[in-house]
Scaffold this active site. Sequence first.
Site, PDB file in Angstrom:
ATOM      1  N   GLY A  34     -16.732 147.283  61.799  1.00 10.50           N
ATOM      2  CA  GLY A  34     -17.845 148.192  61.532  1.00 10.50           C
ATOM      3  C   GLY A  34     -18.547 147.864  60.227  1.00 10.50           C
TER       4      GLY A  34
ATOM      5  CG  HIS B 243     -21.172 142.593  61.464  1.00 13.84           C
ATOM      6  ND1 HIS B 243     -21.344 143.222  60.268  1.00 13.84           N
ATOM      7  CD2 HIS B 243     -19.866 142.228  61.513  1.00 13.84           C
ATOM      8  CE1 HIS B 243     -20.212 143.253  59.603  1.00 13.84           C
ATOM      9  NE2 HIS B 243     -19.291 142.637  60.327  1.00 13.84           N
TER      10      HIS B 243
END
Length: 286
Positions: free
Chosen positions: A31, A37
């Site tokens: 996360g 990402h």
Amino acid sequence: MLHIEQLNQLRALRQQWRDAGETVAFVPTMGNLHSGHLKLVRHASALADHVIVSIYVNPMQFGANEDLDAYPRTLDADMQALVALNVSAVFTPGTPDMYPRGIEAQTAIEVPAISDVLCGASRPGHFRGVATIVNKLFNMVQPDIAVFGKKDYQQLQVIRRMVEDLSMPVDIQGVETEREESGLAKSSRNGYLSDQQKRQAAVIYAQLVTAGQRVLSNAQDFPKIEQQANQEIAQAGLTPEYFSIRRCRDLSTAQPGDAANELVIVAAAKLGTTRLIDNLEVASLK
Ligand code: PAF
């Protein structure tokens, strides 16, 4: 985009897609997603019918002196960022499901040698935690393809080795590091740096490029190249941990006569309390 928290839901979904002959690319994360990402997710969506992203802050890869509780948890913002991409499902398991008997009693994966050098030397047990959770996630998600950033080069090579050694049917893909204009590698940890520190930190990439060019132009005195890079990094106000020319495949120390194409330069340094890592495959300079 589905949000899945339970393993039985994930298994049912996988069965449904398998029956339909549809493939899955998987992006495991902890996360606190940034553009690096999202680049992995975009890469994944070009490779398979479905993308699954997992978000799980894995306690087993944190050392006793590393603050697991302080790790940023930004699930709402992460979900919003993923909705905008072509993600089929986000898997957010809980620790009781991941470690039902606790971490100490967990069956673990050891990837010898390559886990013990570089970051593994200063973070004992880190890659054991990474390999174990990635193995578990692969068993849960059962992906055809899994996508990792080259920013965590040692992690990528540890996972490649695990997959090879355990004959796991997953194609591992490494994606180039996303960088700021200054060359600084994008990382969740950059959030801890001031603007001035970000400018200072750009010295790491600059030194990787300088060293890489020297290796490409056939310089063979690797210890001297490493020492000079460490000096420049220290002069910019960082505390170097390592700057090392290694063989890509097993991260063993490069030797004179090694083909430049097969070498990677890896670096770690501290700026204040923030530990930064980066690397450069020499072949990428060609
Ligand atoms: O790179 C990361 O974010 C983590 O190490 C990973 C691969 C998700 C395992 O927890």
